[in-house]
Design an enzyme around this catalytic site. Structure first.
Site, PDB file in Angstrom:
ATOM      1  N   HIS A  44      -3.263 -10.414   3.823  1.00 19.41           N
ATOM      2  CA  HIS A  44      -4.701 -10.597   4.003  1.00 19.41           C
ATOM      3  C   HIS A  44      -4.983 -11.614   5.107  1.00 19.41           C
ATOM      4  O   HIS A  44      -4.358 -12.676   5.147  1.00 19.41           O
ATOM      5  CB  HIS A  44      -5.347 -11.112   2.701  1.00 19.41           C
ATOM      6  CG  HIS A  44      -5.410 -10.081   1.621  1.00 19.41           C
ATOM      7  ND1 HIS A  44      -5.558 -10.388   0.283  1.00 19.41           N
ATOM      8  CD2 HIS A  44      -5.363  -8.722   1.680  1.00 19.41           C
ATOM      9  CE1 HIS A  44      -5.593  -9.282  -0.425  1.00 19.41           C
ATOM     10  NE2 HIS A  44      -5.472  -8.256   0.398  1.00 19.41           N
ATOM     11  N   ARG A  83      -0.758  -2.538  -6.452  1.00 13.14           N
ATOM     12  CA  ARG A  83      -0.871  -3.662  -5.507  1.00 13.14           C
ATOM     13  C   ARG A  83      -1.778  -4.740  -6.097  1.00 13.14           C
ATOM     14  O   ARG A  83      -1.471  -5.930  -6.029  1.00 13.14           O
ATOM     15  CB  ARG A  83      -1.418  -3.153  -4.172  1.00 13.14           C
ATOM     16  CG  ARG A  83      -1.677  -4.226  -3.113  1.00 13.14           C
ATOM     17  CD  ARG A  83      -2.049  -3.547  -1.800  1.00 13.14           C
ATOM     18  NE  ARG A  83      -2.759  -4.414  -0.883  1.00 13.14           N
ATOM     19  CZ  ARG A  83      -2.175  -5.215   0.008  1.00 13.14           C
ATOM     20  NH1 ARG A  83      -0.867  -5.295   0.068  1.00 13.14           N
ATOM     21  NH2 ARG A  83      -2.913  -5.953   0.821  1.00 13.14           N
ATOM     22  N   TYR A 118      -8.765 -11.930  -6.902  1.00 14.19           N
ATOM     23  CA  TYR A 118      -7.860 -11.811  -8.040  1.00 14.19           C
ATOM     24  C   TYR A 118      -7.994 -12.985  -9.010  1.00 14.19           C
ATOM     25  O   TYR A 118      -7.638 -12.872 -10.178  1.00 14.19           O
ATOM     26  CB  TYR A 118      -6.409 -11.651  -7.569  1.00 14.19           C
ATOM     27  CG  TYR A 118      -6.226 -10.413  -6.725  1.00 14.19           C
ATOM     28  CD1 TYR A 118      -6.349  -9.149  -7.290  1.00 14.19           C
ATOM     29  CD2 TYR A 118      -5.978 -10.500  -5.364  1.00 14.19           C
ATOM     30  CE1 TYR A 118      -6.209  -8.005  -6.527  1.00 14.19           C
ATOM     31  CE2 TYR A 118      -5.841  -9.360  -4.585  1.00 14.19           C
ATOM     32  CZ  TYR A 118      -5.966  -8.118  -5.174  1.00 14.19           C
ATOM     33  OH  TYR A 118      -5.843  -6.991  -4.414  1.00 14.19           O
ATOM     34  N   LYS A 135      -1.953  -2.705   7.801  1.00 11.79           N
ATOM     35  CA  LYS A 135      -3.386  -2.662   8.061  1.00 11.79           C
ATOM     36  C   LYS A 135      -3.756  -3.759   9.057  1.00 11.79           C
ATOM     37  O   LYS A 135      -3.332  -4.904   8.918  1.00 11.79           O
ATOM     38  CB  LYS A 135      -4.150  -2.862   6.753  1.00 11.79           C
ATOM     39  CG  LYS A 135      -5.638  -2.589   6.846  1.00 11.79           C
ATOM     40  CD  LYS A 135      -6.282  -2.648   5.483  1.00 11.79           C
ATOM     41  CE  LYS A 135      -7.764  -2.342   5.568  1.00 11.79           C
ATOM     42  NZ  LYS A 135      -8.424  -2.384   4.235  1.00 11.79           N
ATOM     43  N   HIS A 144      -2.993   2.195  -5.486  1.00 11.39           N
ATOM     44  CA  HIS A 144      -3.421   0.861  -5.072  1.00 11.39           C
ATOM     45  C   HIS A 144      -3.564  -0.087  -6.261  1.00 11.39           C
ATOM     46  O   HIS A 144      -3.524  -1.310  -6.084  1.00 11.39           O
ATOM     47  CB  HIS A 144      -4.752   0.958  -4.317  1.00 11.39           C
ATOM     48  CG  HIS A 144      -4.910  -0.080  -3.250  1.00 11.39           C
ATOM     49  ND1 HIS A 144      -4.137  -0.099  -2.105  1.00 11.39           N
ATOM     50  CD2 HIS A 144      -5.730  -1.155  -3.160  1.00 11.39           C
ATOM     51  CE1 HIS A 144      -4.494  -1.126  -1.353  1.00 11.39           C
ATOM     52  NE2 HIS A 144      -5.452  -1.784  -1.960  1.00 11.39           N
ATOM     53  N   ARG A 187       0.869  -1.163   0.000  1.00 10.97           N
ATOM     54  CA  ARG A 187       0.000   0.000   0.000  1.00 10.97           C
ATOM     55  C   ARG A 187       0.917   1.228   0.000  1.00 10.97           C
ATOM     56  O   ARG A 187       2.047   1.165   0.476  1.00 10.97           O
ATOM     57  CB  ARG A 187      -0.907   0.013   1.229  1.00 10.97           C
ATOM     58  CG  ARG A 187      -1.801  -1.219   1.338  1.00 10.97           C
ATOM     59  CD  ARG A 187      -2.591  -1.210   2.648  1.00 10.97           C
ATOM     60  NE  ARG A 187      -3.474  -2.371   2.756  1.00 10.97           N
ATOM     61  CZ  ARG A 187      -3.148  -3.543   3.298  1.00 10.97           C
ATOM     62  NH1 ARG A 187      -1.909  -3.698   3.793  1.00 10.97           N
ATOM     63  NH2 ARG A 187      -4.003  -4.540   3.349  1.00 10.97           N
TER      64      ARG A 187
END
Length: 318
Positions: A291, A268, A300, A160, A265, A135
């Site tokens: 994640h 990414r 994805y 995050k 973003h 990010r």
């Protein structure tokens, strides 16, 4: 209103708990909105019914996005559970369902075209976003100690969800980073002579007051100017602001004649998609991206069309 004793007390409580500045600002904003919505009544006089009423109003009249609803809900849960020590119980409130939207992804050719129209620091930052799946603020917060040039890896601290993770670093970016690290160290040494240094986490600065002199804590992408630390008020040098990169990226996208909505973003998203295209295991990609839920990474595969299990269009059989 923002400087009321009540909100300032909440601010101090948030900081004692070690929440990020962004979380602090978001929580205070929504708590203020909640109080104003109920005509400045003190939250201790309100309860679950008023919280539900406010959240429902945001859904029906505020036209806010699902993620915004979640932030508002989290802010009010913090207000009652953590600060006022009042249990709200079951609010009986359901967040609006979030429609699945496929992320914008650039092809490898499009990534190359954008990079052709970038130079200097902005180009290297975009290369790292694409090459390491970061990010934008994770990249800008990189300190010298987070970069391992020997095994081509990056350590992302306090990402995050307050998680640390390790990800890969491209060899081409590593070569350029050597120069940027040398420049950052020289700048830090000049700052140190004036009694200044990089901004530090609040608790670290208290425990190790001379840590700002250690090269390990210097930002790889420092800001050009100095500022006051928002928590301590100490004059220091922060990292580069993300707006400088975003502006140069938008110019490069326009010059590259790419008719997609491209943000920092996007690189990414492209990192993850291109790794899966190369046959990398989805759990490896999940770990590199940081994640928690595999379903988040699974999006994805939809970009690639892999969820169709190799099914081809009947048009191709004619």
């Amino acid at each position: 209103m923002s400087s009321s004793p009540f909100l300032e007390a909440i601010r101090r409580d948030i900081r004692l708990r070690g929440y990020s500045i962004r979380t602090e600002k978001a929580y205070l904003y929504w708590i203020k909105r909640y109080i104003l919505f109920h005509r400045k009544r003190h939250p201790s006089e309100l309860g679950a019914l008023e919280v539900k009423c406010f959240l429902s109003w945001l859904t029906t009249n505020g036209n806010v996005a699902v993620n915004t609803q979640k932030v508002a809900l989290n802010a009010l849960v913090f207000l009652y559970h953590k600060y006022l020590h009042v249990e709200l119980g079951d609010l009986g409130f359901t967040l609006a369902s979030k429609q699945r939207r496929l992320p914008t992804v650039l092809s490898k050719k499009e990534v190359s075209k954008v990079l052709l129209h970038l130079k200097g620091t902005a180009k290297l930052i975009i290369q790292i976003l694409y090459g390491s799946g970061l990010r934008i603020n994770e990249c800008l917060r990189l300190r010298i100690q987070d970069i391992n040039l020997d095994d081509f890896s990056l350590l992302i601290r306090d990402g995050k969800g307050n998680k640390d993770r390790q990800t890969l670093l491209s060899r081409s970016s590593a070569e350029q980073l050597t120069h940027y690290i040398d420049k950052a160290i020289a700048l830090q040494q000049a700052d140190n002579r004036n009694g200044l240094g990089p901004s530090l986490p609040f608790s670290l600065a208290k425990k190790y007051p001379n840590a700002y002199r250690q090269t390990a804590w210097m930002f790889v992408f420092p800001s050009q100017g100095i500022c006051q630390h928002p928590l301590t008020g100490v004059t220091c040098r922060h990292h580069r602001h993300d707006s400088t990169v975003r502006k140069k990226l938008q110019r490069a996208v326009k010059l590259a004649n790419i008719n997609k909505r491209v943000t920092c973003h996007t690189f990414r998203h492209s990192f993850a998609t291109h790794l899966l295209e190369k046959g990398r295991d989805i759990r490896t990609v999940q770990e590199l991206l940081g994640h928690n839920d595999l379903n988040t990474t699974q999006i994805y595969t939809h970009v690639l069309g892999q969820h169709y299990a190799g099914t081809s269009s009947p048009m191709d059989d004619l």
